[in-house]
Design a protein around this motif. Structure first.
Motif, PDB file in Angstrom:
ATOM      1  N   ALA A  27       0.882  -1.236  -0.105  1.00 29.07           N
ATOM      2  CA  ALA A  27      -0.023  -0.271   0.078  1.00 29.07           C
ATOM      3  C   ALA A  27       0.988   1.085   0.076  1.00 29.07           C
ATOM      4  N   ARG A  28       0.368   2.402  -0.812  1.00 27.83           N
ATOM      5  CA  ARG A  28       1.117   3.593  -0.607  1.00 27.83           C
ATOM      6  C   ARG A  28       0.068   4.484   0.116  1.00 27.83           C
ATOM      7  N   TRP A  29       0.905   4.895   1.106  1.00 27.90           N
ATOM      8  CA  TRP A  29       0.245   6.099   1.977  1.00 27.90           C
ATOM      9  C   TRP A  29       0.519   7.580   1.479  1.00 27.90           C
ATOM     10  N   LEU A  30       1.561   7.748   0.849  1.00 26.60           N
ATOM     11  CA  LEU A  30       1.685   8.807  -0.039  1.00 26.60           C
ATOM     12  C   LEU A  30       2.347   8.363  -1.405  1.00 26.60           C
ATOM     13  N   PRO A  31       2.184   9.329  -2.265  1.00 25.04           N
ATOM     14  CA  PRO A  31       2.804   8.897  -3.535  1.00 25.04           C
ATOM     15  C   PRO A  31       4.282   8.668  -3.708  1.00 25.04           C
ATOM     16  N   ALA A  32       4.763   7.751  -4.235  1.00 24.62           N
ATOM     17  CA  ALA A  32       6.201   7.486  -4.642  1.00 24.62           C
ATOM     18  C   ALA A  32       6.934   8.761  -5.106  1.00 24.62           C
ATOM     19  N   GLU A  33       7.874   8.926  -4.660  1.00 29.89           N
ATOM     20  CA  GLU A  33       8.699   9.917  -5.175  1.00 29.89           C
ATOM     21  C   GLU A  33       9.952   9.420  -5.976  1.00 29.89           C
ATOM     22  N   TYR A  34       9.827   9.447  -7.412  1.00 27.62           N
ATOM     23  CA  TYR A  34      10.850   8.989  -8.007  1.00 27.62           C
ATOM     24  C   TYR A  34      11.463  10.057  -9.054  1.00 27.62           C
ATOM     25  N   GLU A  35      12.565   9.739  -9.407  1.00 32.19           N
ATOM     26  CA  GLU A  35      13.404  11.212 -10.020  1.00 32.19           C
ATOM     27  C   GLU A  35      12.676  11.247 -11.454  1.00 32.19           C
TER      28      GLU A  35
ATOM     29  N   GLY B  23      22.593  -6.607 -20.648  1.00 29.00           N
ATOM     30  CA  GLY B  23      22.959  -8.005 -20.421  1.00 29.00           C
ATOM     31  C   GLY B  23      23.956  -8.366 -19.498  1.00 29.00           C
ATOM     32  N   LEU B  24      24.540  -7.097 -18.936  1.00 24.49           N
ATOM     33  CA  LEU B  24      25.857  -7.315 -17.767  1.00 24.49           C
ATOM     34  C   LEU B  24      25.241  -7.870 -16.714  1.00 24.49           C
ATOM     35  N   ASP B  25      25.996  -8.581 -15.837  1.00 21.89           N
ATOM     36  CA  ASP B  25      25.766  -9.091 -14.592  1.00 21.89           C
ATOM     37  C   ASP B  25      25.920  -8.166 -13.398  1.00 21.89           C
ATOM     38  N   CYS B  26      24.754  -7.759 -12.873  1.00 17.95           N
ATOM     39  CA  CYS B  26      24.617  -6.837 -11.662  1.00 17.95           C
ATOM     40  C   CYS B  26      25.887  -6.936 -10.804  1.00 17.95           C
ATOM     41  N   LEU B  27      26.423  -8.226 -10.480  1.00 17.56           N
ATOM     42  CA  LEU B  27      27.559  -8.264  -9.438  1.00 17.56           C
ATOM     43  C   LEU B  27      29.022  -7.642  -9.952  1.00 17.56           C
ATOM     44  N   HIS B  28      28.707  -7.345 -11.301  1.00 20.98           N
ATOM     45  CA  HIS B  28      29.968  -6.817 -11.791  1.00 20.98           C
ATOM     46  C   HIS B  28      30.090  -5.535 -12.556  1.00 20.98           C
ATOM     47  N   MET B  29      29.031  -4.722 -12.241  1.00 23.74           N
ATOM     48  CA  MET B  29      28.964  -3.443 -13.157  1.00 23.74           C
ATOM     49  C   MET B  29      28.554  -2.394 -11.987  1.00 23.74           C
ATOM     50  N   CYS B  30      29.175  -1.163 -12.132  1.00 26.82           N
ATOM     51  CA  CYS B  30      28.652  -0.063 -11.378  1.00 26.82           C
ATOM     52  C   CYS B  30      27.744   1.239 -11.928  1.00 26.82           C
ATOM     53  N   GLU B  31      27.316   0.617 -12.830  1.00 28.28           N
ATOM     54  CA  GLU B  31      26.328   1.765 -13.539  1.00 28.28           C
ATOM     55  C   GLU B  31      24.826   1.462 -13.323  1.00 28.28           C
ATOM     56  N   ASN B  32      23.926   2.328 -13.187  1.00 25.10           N
ATOM     57  CA  ASN B  32      22.657   2.359 -12.812  1.00 25.10           C
ATOM     58  C   ASN B  32      21.769   1.668 -14.288  1.00 25.10           C
ATOM     59  N   SER B  33      21.474   0.546 -14.208  1.00 26.06           N
ATOM     60  CA  SER B  33      20.455  -0.017 -15.260  1.00 26.06           C
ATOM     61  C   SER B  33      19.793  -1.127 -14.982  1.00 26.06           C
ATOM     62  N   ASP B  34      18.463  -0.807 -14.863  1.00 27.09           N
ATOM     63  CA  ASP B  34      17.570  -1.840 -14.087  1.00 27.09           C
ATOM     64  C   ASP B  34      17.973  -3.342 -14.686  1.00 27.09           C
ATOM     65  N   PRO B  35      17.857  -4.368 -13.538  1.00 30.28           N
ATOM     66  CA  PRO B  35      17.486  -4.240 -12.089  1.00 30.28           C
ATOM     67  C   PRO B  35      18.598  -3.688 -11.193  1.00 30.28           C
ATOM     68  N   CYS B  36      19.822  -3.257 -11.874  1.00 29.03           N
ATOM     69  CA  CYS B  36      20.967  -3.174 -11.191  1.00 29.03           C
ATOM     70  C   CYS B  36      20.934  -1.628 -10.635  1.00 29.03           C
ATOM     71  N   PHE B  37      21.175  -1.428  -9.532  1.00 29.02           N
ATOM     72  CA  PHE B  37      21.213  -0.053  -8.939  1.00 29.02           C
ATOM     73  C   PHE B  37      22.221  -0.030  -7.690  1.00 29.02           C
TER      74      PHE B  37
ATOM     75  N   LYS C 142      15.415   7.422  -6.472  1.00 26.03           N
ATOM     76  CA  LYS C 142      16.135   8.460  -5.734  1.00 26.03           C
ATOM     77  C   LYS C 142      17.381   8.374  -5.835  1.00 26.03           C
ATOM     78  N   GLY C 143      18.458   9.134  -6.504  1.00 24.50           N
ATOM     79  CA  GLY C 143      19.858   8.900  -6.552  1.00 24.50           C
ATOM     80  C   GLY C 143      20.039   8.416  -7.729  1.00 24.50           C
ATOM     81  N   TRP C 144      19.110   8.017  -8.887  1.00 24.95           N
ATOM     82  CA  TRP C 144      19.583   7.387 -10.043  1.00 24.95           C
ATOM     83  C   TRP C 144      20.150   8.102 -10.928  1.00 24.95           C
ATOM     84  N   ASN C 145      20.061   9.556 -11.063  1.00 20.71           N
ATOM     85  CA  ASN C 145      20.500  10.392 -11.904  1.00 20.71           C
ATOM     86  C   ASN C 145      21.600  11.551 -11.296  1.00 20.71           C
ATOM     87  N   THR C 146      22.871  11.392 -11.866  1.00 21.47           N
ATOM     88  CA  THR C 146      23.913  12.094 -11.236  1.00 21.47           C
ATOM     89  C   THR C 146      23.357  13.800 -11.491  1.00 21.47           C
TER      90      THR C 146
END
Length: 688
Positions: A115-123, A197-211, A130-134
């Motif tokens: 449930a959302r008691w307040l709307p989500a705050e996405y960038e 297609g890069l493994d999230c364990l070995h990348m430092c960029e934001n790209s769904d589902p890697c954060f 939040k924090g996705w975009n430098t």
């Protein structure tokens, strides 16, 4: 914009086709990821063509979004069409929680949206954390990296965790156990970036589902790395009543994989398949399955092992394949995370079997199914009683409990009991700041055990072999009863055992729980501190002076302002932790509000709440009220002396009672007279 129907529909068909078959076979989470990625690809294509960001609502109609969801493998948004009435549907809750509320069958059910008691705050307003975009700013400032917050705020050198003068370690571990009864947000089923297609364990960029969690320069522990891996939570498929679907379409939502209700799903599971895997279906007493290989020294059973072997749990050093101790199987998959959690799970399976055996003796005419369901109903009620009567008032303090929860006033079918995103992702994670660096194991005199010494916390992660081979449950349970909980300390909010040595099985390196919690809140788009203060009816905190009014420690206020720039920006999990505690409470005012509101909704919105007239007879309610977690320890373990209130810290032996002096549940209140067979009645009448 004039919407191009042909472009939209043909593009939809192309974009989901490549993964439709996989989505249909890998469950709701995978389907939801395909659904969300399809929407994102459509948005990206529209932005490329039109040179501007195009919201989903502008690009697609509601019907088109539902079509994409359906073709991605998501179940229909509206189900079931109706709920059964009469018979067992009036007596027993469904295992999935569906139809608890007959007018809104999915409220509180497993695999529905938080449930959302307040709307989500996405960038981007829709899905980017939040924090996705430098360079993105909030109230004129960039959000600090979560590992930097952890390094600066969670620990201060020379400070130690305080001991709670009033409450036992059980208060902390019951909080974790009961949290696992009401919320579980799964992580992405994919472990690689969808587009690259890069493994999230070995990348430092934001790209769904890697954060990934970025590592600041000169980090004392992770300085050799650029980032720590982090997987976003699975998005949700569309679900629920029509008026909520528009909000779900506009903003990414997350799933609660289990039921929201306090229903002992930790014991019984949240789906029919899992429930059946946990039962001993050949038993006439409605028993749960137990370990076929091991029992403790008193003959008490352990949890069964998972069927898929070899499992991922850590093994005893220097043991071979034949001596493996696999992960335990329980109603919740997190059972193996830490030894006290596994101990509590085991205790309740034993308690179920003890009660079921006795009920069958009292009611020989009951079927195995009736015995199982009646026992499940009792165990669920005990979870509710122990939590709401004995646990929550200690967390909120009496005054806040009375204000936010108060006495039970009956079932209200207009209340949605679904667990909220802010509760699951922030407020009820307050207990992470009270986890001790050690797990104590004590002997019969509540002294350090001579053979099984106390363990550093990280030694208890995913190690069920220690229960099997190092003394069973009893030394652990005595440690929960006989040692103080850690007390929240503004100068030292979390032990290094959690910020530097956390073990997560799918990630081959140590992690930082504080950073994970902060990143998870941003992943879910939780609004900042002030938005939640206003939600709870408190004044906004606009300045350093305002912040000092709610956070006594001046040095901590300085650090918070240096990191976040403005109180608006403080992550809600951290803000709730650092507030000064309410009198007699273990939380500050913000978390007392959010936890109290959620608990009241879980109680009032549950058609099967134990106090609701008709759920139990008056005599049964009287007996249930006599029972306690201390008595469960007595009945289902080898512990023979307990405090009357197991959450209150006592001194051994003066504050402990022999189990024979602890009130117990008289199951005769459940004894029924079997209905006489009609043919027998006819025969009896003929002989009169």
């Amino acid at each position: 914009m004039v919407r191009s129907r042909n472009y939209t529909q043909s593009s939809c068909l192309q974009m989901f086709a490549f993964s439709r078959q996989a989505a249909a076979t890998q469950g709701i989470s995978r389907a939801a990821e395909v659904f969300q990625m399809t929407l994102q690809l459509l948005k990206d294509e529209a932005r490329r063509r039109q040179k501007r960001s195009v919201p989903v609502a502008e690009l697609l109609s509601m019907e088109e979004v539902e079509l994409i969801a359906n073709l991605s493998g998501c179940p229909p948004a509206f189900q079931p069409a109706s709920c059964p009435k009469g018979g067992d549907s009036e007596k027993y809750r469904t295992i999935s929680g569906v139809c608890n509320n007959r007018n809104n069958p999915l409220w509180g059910a497993a695999s529905t949206v938080l449930a959302r008691w307040l709307p989500a705050e996405y960038e981007d307003g829709e899905s980017q954390p939040k924090g996705w975009n430098t360079g993105h700013q909030y109230s004129g400032f960039q959000l600090p990296a979560v590992r930097e917050v952890s390094n600066s705020i969670m620990q201060s050198s020379g400070q130690i965790t305080l001991e709670d003068e009033a409450y036992s370690q059980l208060l902390v571990d019951w909080g974790q156990y009961i949290d696992h009864d009401i919320s579980f947000t799964p992580q992405s089923t994919s472990k690689a970036a969808f587009l690259e297609g890069l493994d999230c364990l070995h990348m430092c960029e934001n790209s769904d589902p890697c954060f990934p969690i970025q590592i600041p320069p000169h980090d004392k522990l992770f300085g050799s790395k650029s980032c720590l891996p982090f997987f976003r939570s699975s998005p949700a498929c569309l679900s629920g009543p029509a008026h909520t679907l528009q909000a779900q379409m506009l903003q990414r939502q997350q799933i609660n994989l289990i039921t929201s209700f306090l229903d002992a799903s930790t014991v019984y599971g949240h789906s029919v398949d899992l429930e059946n895997a946990l039962r001993n279906l050949s038993s006439s007493e409605g028993l749960l399955a137990v370990n076929s290989k091991y029992t403790d020294h008193g003959g008490h059973p352990y949890l069964p092992f998972v069927s898929l072997t070899p499992s991922a749990c850590i093994q005893q050093p220097s043991t071979g394949p034949r001596e493996r101790v696999e992960c335990f199987l329980a109603g919740d998959s997190r059972v193996n995370e830490i030894l006290p959690l596994a101990a509590l799970h085991t205790l309740w399976v034993r308690e179920h079997n003890r009660i079921a055996t006795r009920l069958k003796q009292l009611n020989a005419h009951w079927s195995s199914e009736t015995t199982y369901q009646e026992t499940r109903k009792i165990i669920g009620a005990l979870h509710q009683i122990i939590t709401m009567r004995d646990y929550i008032p200690k967390i909120l303090g009496k005054e806040a409990f009375d204000q936010t929860i108060g006495p039970y006033e009956g079932y209200d079918e207009t209340i949605n009991p679904s667990v909220s995103n802010v509760f699951a992702t922030a407020a009820f994670r307050f207990g992470h700041a009270t986890i001790s660096a050690q797990m104590r194991r004590l002997n019969e005199s509540f002294q350090e055990h001579p053979h099984f010494s106390s363990l550093s916390l990280h030694q208890t992660f995913f190690s069920p072999w220690r229960i099997i081979r190092e003394g069973g449950l009893d030394p652990i349970l005595r440690g929960l009863l006989g040692r103080p909980a850690a007390r929240l300390n503004q100068q030292h909010l979390m032990t290094e055992e959690l910020t530097e040595k956390l073990v997560v099985l799918n990630i081959p390196e140590a992690l930082d729980l504080a950073a994970l919690n902060l990143q998870r809140g941003r992943d879910h788009g939780l609004p900042g501190y002030n938005d939640w203060r206003v939600f709870c009816g408190y004044d906004r905190v606009e300045s350093k002076a305002d912040l000092r009014a709610v956070v006594r420690d001046r040095a901590l206020v300085e650090k918070l302002m240096d990191l976040y720039g403005h109180p608006n920006n403080i992550d809600v999990w951290l803000a709730g932790l650092v507030e000064d505690l309410l009198p007699g409470a273990r939380t500050g005012p913000l978390f007392a509000c959010l936890i109290g509101k959620q608990m009241k909704m879980l109680r009032e919105g549950d058609r099967f709440w134990w106090e609701k007239p008709g759920v139990f007879s008056s005599r049964q309610r009287q007996e249930l009220q006599r029972h306690s977690l201390s008595r469960v320890f007595c009945d289902s373990s080898g512990v023979t002396e307990v405090p009357l209130d197991p959450f209150t810290l006592g001194t051994y032996p003066e504050d402990f009672l022999l189990c024979s002096s602890v009130p117990s549940l008289d199951l005769n209140a459940w004894k029924e007279e079997p209905e006489k067979d009609v043919s027998d009645l006819d025969s009896a009448e003929r002989h009169v």
